[in-house]
Design a protein around this motif. Structure first.
Motif, mmCIF file in Angstrom:
data_model
loop_
_atom_site.group_PDB
_atom_site.id
_atom_site.type_symbol
_atom_site.label_atom_id
_atom_site.label_comp_id
_atom_site.label_asym_id
_atom_site.label_seq_id
_atom_site.Cartn_x
_atom_site.Cartn_y
_atom_site.Cartn_z
ATOM 1 N N ALA B 150 16.079 -12.285 -4.019
ATOM 2 C CA ALA B 150 15.003 -11.477 -3.435
ATOM 3 C C ALA B 150 13.646 -11.939 -3.963
ATOM 4 N N HIS B 151 13.621 -12.230 -5.269
ATOM 5 C CA HIS B 151 12.385 -12.699 -5.892
ATOM 6 C C HIS B 151 11.929 -14.011 -5.253
ATOM 7 N N ASN B 152 12.860 -14.904 -5.087
ATOM 8 C CA ASN B 152 12.530 -16.197 -4.478
ATOM 9 C C ASN B 152 12.027 -16.015 -3.049
ATOM 10 N N LYS B 153 12.646 -15.090 -2.325
ATOM 11 C CA LYS B 153 12.237 -14.873 -0.933
ATOM 12 C C LYS B 153 10.798 -14.356 -0.873
ATOM 13 N N HIS B 154 10.470 -13.450 -1.776
ATOM 14 C CA HIS B 154 9.121 -12.894 -1.731
ATOM 15 C C HIS B 154 8.079 -13.839 -2.323
ATOM 16 N N GLY B 156 8.525 -17.014 -3.395
ATOM 17 C CA GLY B 156 8.632 -18.443 -3.087
ATOM 18 C C GLY B 156 8.686 -19.325 -4.322
ATOM 19 N N THR B 157 8.886 -18.706 -5.500
ATOM 20 C CA THR B 157 8.980 -19.495 -6.731
ATOM 21 C C THR B 157 10.392 -19.362 -7.309
ATOM 22 N N ASP B 158 10.688 -20.211 -8.294
ATOM 23 C CA ASP B 158 11.988 -20.145 -8.968
ATOM 24 C C ASP B 158 11.880 -19.509 -10.350
ATOM 25 N N ASP B 159 10.824 -18.728 -10.557
ATOM 26 C CA ASP B 159 10.632 -18.140 -11.892
ATOM 27 C C ASP B 159 11.856 -17.348 -12.346
ATOM 28 N N LEU B 160 12.445 -16.627 -11.460
ATOM 29 C CA LEU B 160 13.665 -15.897 -11.831
ATOM 30 C C LEU B 160 14.908 -16.720 -11.490
ATOM 31 N N MET B 161 14.840 -17.479 -10.424
ATOM 32 C CA MET B 161 16.006 -18.264 -10.006
ATOM 33 C C MET B 161 16.416 -19.269 -11.081
ATOM 34 N N GLU B 162 15.441 -19.845 -11.744
ATOM 35 C CA GLU B 162 15.740 -20.904 -12.710
ATOM 36 C C GLU B 162 16.655 -20.414 -13.846
ATOM 37 N N PRO B 163 16.284 -19.347 -14.562
ATOM 38 C CA PRO B 163 17.210 -18.902 -15.618
ATOM 39 C C PRO B 163 18.560 -18.419 -15.059
ATOM 40 N N ILE B 164 18.512 -17.857 -13.852
ATOM 41 C CA ILE B 164 19.773 -17.361 -13.285
ATOM 42 C C ILE B 164 20.706 -18.530 -12.969
ATOM 43 N N LEU B 165 20.156 -19.595 -12.415
ATOM 44 C CA LEU B 165 21.003 -20.758 -12.124
ATOM 45 C C LEU B 165 21.578 -21.350 -13.411
ATOM 46 N N LYS B 166 20.775 -21.306 -14.450
ATOM 47 C CA LYS B 166 21.266 -21.816 -15.744
ATOM 48 C C LYS B 166 22.427 -20.937 -16.256
ATOM 49 N N TYR B 167 22.282 -19.631 -16.050
ATOM 50 C CA TYR B 167 23.355 -18.705 -16.454
ATOM 51 C C TYR B 167 24.599 -18.954 -15.606
ATOM 52 N N VAL B 168 24.401 -19.160 -14.306
ATOM 53 C CA VAL B 168 25.548 -19.423 -13.425
ATOM 54 C C VAL B 168 26.242 -20.727 -13.839
ATOM 55 N N ASP B 169 25.459 -21.701 -14.277
ATOM 56 C CA ASP B 169 26.082 -22.937 -14.785
ATOM 57 C C ASP B 169 27.032 -22.627 -15.940
#
Lengths: 643, 643
Positions: B150-154, B156-169
């Motif tokens: 949702a954050h990325n959609k609004h 348009g940045t990866d500020d939250l996506m980046e740590p989440i992807l690292k956690y998913v890794d």
């Protein structure tokens, strides 16, 4: 003669003429007692008091943490008790021999300090009295006491009473209010009612005291060092506060043990049905016997809990216990008919418990409503517990059968409380028919249940006999004869069942008075009319549970009997009658029939064009519009057999 | 444009004209988001990602062994998710600032290896991943993933996506089928559906693989060293086989965790309702996305479990979950209305789960029955979860109130899953109204729910707009306008609700075809008739649950709404309508009214002389003769207000 328990008074009743009850008694005597003796032997129970290792002691418990054989003492004790009642009626070499051998084994099994228990002598002596909550030692002790009383009554010796009294001494030293005592009480009541019966035999105040202690201490939140006894013993055992028994619906559900609060504080009847009934039976006895105490709180609790049970937690068969998990009561009006609705247990032993309690309540206050329940239970929640041939038994008496949980009788159970409980009941059932009281030189008899039977009462040296002859519960005409009462003022109270819409008595009784369900026959009328006939016409009727049960069902009753619609009698049924809709306005016809095999006569009921099938259009589930549920009249059932 | 989740597609829908939905969205935006932000701050949740000790971490768990704050990560994540949906609509300085601050805190809270969880970083780092069964780490991770999307959609940045992807890794390295992996899966599904949404964003096959693994491994009886994963991890924790959680009805009831058997083998829907819905939502997504696999067993399971739920385990409000203890399903047809009958939970989150699942099923197969349930849930099991002023919430949505368990909304909950779940739903609710599909240069739109709203779809550079204007759910006249579609062949399928007994469309549609509940408007007709009106007359109707539920109740419905009879609107009631008998033949009148405070308009229903009271003569309990239950017509209720 003051009050006598049915287990004592039954011997005043004989069954000289055949009746429904006498035929079943004959079957128990001829067949059940010997069949159960064989099972006791083949399962290892018979020899268990020899204190040898039985291979089954290695078995994993079916219900952790309770070893499967933990109740064996009580199975044997109940059989001895039942056997002695029947031996009083008729001698049988095999049964007599087995009782004597068992008594010898029990005597030899007693430990030097008086302790007497199979499991905690052979398997786990270190665990003696460490888990009153679940381990049934005191429950077993209670049944041994009852066996000893029956043994003493029949044999007139103390061969069994002696070791039992020694065991009771040990219990009296162990449990009680003193600083030297454990402040415990059994998780399964039974010893309380047994001790009170024992007290009436021994008049030893220690027996009354111990019973009173167990009853009054139960549920004390601060009884052992300021904490609940069961919490303290659990901690001493190293049990985790989060340990769970499969019969627990929640953590430490002390209502299962009737120990969630003191009995006088309980607002509603909860927990395990058999435990509740056995406890309340003892409470009623205590109220009667314990003249020194203020009994009002106990008396109020009895009325409150009995009413809550009958009005809101009893099946229309008299069965109690809706939940299988804890073999007990649900919330008010929770009375599902079968497993596919989430319940219906109605354990046979619970029905026997209701009868015991009802009988005690009738001693405190003669009320036909209570006797109605006692008779309802007898025919529909207890006798159902044994097959007509006396060799198959129920534990559960659900109202509705399902594919996954058929209503069937079994040959035996691992936890075999019910079969010998039915056996002993048939031994002393005469004691339930009526109660008598001798006051100076007058006699008063309350007739609770009808059958063909004779009551003989000694009144100042003269034996007064009251005979009733009937074909109850199939026919409602009861012929009474009072004999040898010419010098003994005798009054009789005849129960008029609550369901009876009419009754007559002849010869004519001027200004008949029915007080709380009993028709009072005054002494002067009886003196002039020693032979009289009560007629309560039996007609089939449809009955239903309370609408708040959400059970939109009707049942066919006739007299005290609730009839079954069984798959076996209606082989066209494929859904256990789940979709069948009865028309309560349809005519029901009666036929005299007999049970194949035993030839026992009964009245069968048949409905003609009395039912149709429910048809449900559930395409708009979960919201069914008006008219989605219809009755398919074109598949109207032309014959419905209730038996 | 292929399929888009409502959480993505919602932004194509605007609400230019006032409607029931838009008014509620305005309240959530104006009031709820800020109210919930205040609560997050005052309860410690807002600052929890700072990884400081909160005094409440010392609190004894309300529900052992689950720390009260274990779900805080998800409470924050759901609020961020909802906030981002609303920010896309309208900017708000406070909300925007809070989202940014929370994202900064979350980024800073990530551990060097990617791990990201409040409790298992601050309070119990040694317990990381030791209890997937009960400890909600992966559930929290799932909500963080959804927040990042949702954050990325609004923004348009990866500020939250980046740590989440690292956690998913890290999760992908930890869990899976390989010998280096733990073969575990979460006790509470959520991450599965989040990973599948993530996969559609990233197209990273590892995200699909991990979701598939969690779904397929779940319930494997031999997954970890030949044993059930939950058994193995329990043993590793030193848990007793007899340990009990208060939400367990039996020992190790893995159906609570949807782990009693693999999902494809489950014959009926069981266990915790929210967990079941979240899992099945993910299964439906997997069926759609996972082209490489044989999906028939999963597809069959979805249909089987959905049907079992709707036909036999759903309240007529669309609510699911009859049992409070495990917040979940009972046996077939066990649907008590309230606590005094032993149940009715219908958790708000479960209703949201039903909507999610329904939307996924509609992607697999357009079926109006499924959309009927989606709408039913929205109005009667989800929107009920928030008060008209947006500041009070339900967790449980029982059908009947009782003295001991009143139906009331609360300001917040210790376990606060429901309030922010409703918030985020209102953020993306536009995505539920309709789904659209662009194929080459043609457009196909399925209209599932009515309101006043506009859908804008880009078709090859041109923006096609479909506007609906209505006063749904109060009135059934929907005016549609299709704009800019002159060069774009457009078809529209309009849902005709199953409860609608009539409907009309104008201009005239020759040979109208309704296929599985949708009226198909062909492209050529739409080209000629870009403005058309659908009319579904709304009339009140009485509906009932299936007779096998043993719930002899009728409810008043109108359109998608089930009306309430509330004590507050009928102050003469003293037993919460328990003894009230409605006459389904009585006339119901409609009145336009408005909610005090908000002024929101609605249609109130009133019955005149439509009810009487049940009168029960229970003196012969438990066997009530015919006629014991009567309706007291002399106390006929002259006015009954349904609102």
């Amino acid at each position: 003669m003051a009050h006598a328990h049915p287990q004592t008074a039954f011997s005043n009743t004989t069954f000289p003429k055949p009746s429904f009850i006498s035929r079943r008694r004959e079957i128990v005597y001829q067949s059940t007692l010997l069949y159960q003796l064989d099972v006791l032997k083949s399962t290892g129970r018979y020899d268990a008091f020899k204190l040898q290792w039985d291979p089954s002691y290695n078995d994993k418990p079916n219900v952790w943490p309770v070893p499967n054989h933990l109740f064996w003492d009580s199975d044997v004790a109940k059989w001895i008790e039942g056997a002695c009642y029947f031996l009083l009626w008729k001698h049988n070499e095999t049964i007599d021999g087995a009782v004597k051998e068992l008594v010898d084994m029990i005597r030899a099994a007693q430990q030097p300090d008086g302790y007497l228990n199979i499991h905690f002598t052979v398997v786990a002596p270190e665990k003696r009295f460490v888990c009153l909550r679940d381990f049934h030692e005191l429950y077993n002790a209670g049944h041994l006491i009852e066996a000893a009383l029956a043994h003493n009554k029949h044999y007139g010796t103390d061969d069994l009473m002696e070791p039992i009294l020694k065991y009771v001494d040990l219990l009296h030293k162990t449990f009680g209010p003193g600083p030297e005592h454990r402040h415990g009480y059994p998780g399964h009541p039974e010893i309380e009612l047994a001790l009170l019966r024992l007290f009436e035999h021994t008049r030893d105040s220690r027996h009354l005291d111990l019973a009173r202690y167990f009853i009054e201490e139960r549920g004390n939140p601060t009884g052992q060092g300021g904490r609940h006894y069961f919490d303290v013993e659990a901690e001493e055992r190293g049990e985790s506060p989060h340990d769970m028994m499969v019969y627990w619906p929640a953590e430490r559900p002390y209502q299962y043990y009737q120990a969630h609060e003191p009995i006088i504080d309980q607002p509603t009847i909860e927990g395990h049905s058999v435990r509740a009934m056995y406890l309340l039976t003892a409470v009623a006895d205590l109220v009667r016997l314990d003249g020194s105490k203020d009994n009002k709180p106990k008396r109020d609790a009895l009325e409150r809990l009995w009413s809550n049970m009958v009005d809101k937690k009893m099946y229309l068969t008299g069965g109690v216990g809706a939940h299988k998990q804890w073999e007990g009561f649900g919330i008010d009006y929770f009375l599902p008919s079968g497993t596919d609705e989430g319940g219906c247990y109605a354990e046979t032993c619970a029905g026997i418990g209701v009868m015991m309690l009802a009988e005690r309540l009738l001693q405190l206050d003669l009320d036909g409503k209570v006797a109605d329940i006692m008779e309802l239970c007898f025919y529909n929640a207890v006798m159902t517990g044994m097959s007509a041939d006396g060799k198959r038994f129920t534990y559960v008496n659900q109202l509705a059968s399902t594919d996954t949980d058929l209503s069937q009788r079994a040959e035996w159970f691992t936890c075999a409380c019910c079969p010998p409980n039915v056996t002993r009941l048939f031994g002393y059932v005469g004691g339930y028919l009526w109660t008598s009281k001798v006051d100076d030189r007058s006699l008063s008899v309350n007739v609770h249940m009808y059958s063909s039977a004779t009551l003989s009462v000694d009144v100042g040296g003269a034996t007064v006999e009251i005979e009733q002859v009937s074909n109850w519960p199939w026919e409602g005409k009861m012929e009474f004869a009072v004999r040898n009462a010419s010098d003994v003022p005798t009054t009789i109270n005849l129960r008029i069942p609550g369901w009876a819409t009419e009754w007559t008595i002849s010869p004519d009784l001027p200004s008949p008075q029915v007080v709380k369900g009993y028709l009072m026959l005054p002494a002067d009328w009886l003196r002039d009319n020693p032979n009289f006939t009560l007629n309560i016409p039996l007609k089939s009727r449809f009955v239903s549970p309370h609408p708040y049960t959400n059970q939109d069902i009707i049942a066919l009753a006739r007299g005290p009997l609730v009839y079954c619609l069984e798959d076996v009698d209606n082989p066209w049924v494929n859904d256990h009658f789940k979709s069948l809709v009865l028309d309560p306005a349809a005519a029901i016809s009666e036929t005299e029939a007999s049970i194949p095999g035993t030839g026992e006569p009964y009245v069968a009921l048949t409905g003609q064009n009395c039912a149709s099938f429910l048809s449900v259009d559930a395409s708009l589930a979960p919201q069914l519009p008006r008219g989605s549920t219809t009755q398919e009249s074109d598949v109207k059932v032309d014959k419905l057999n209730f038996e």
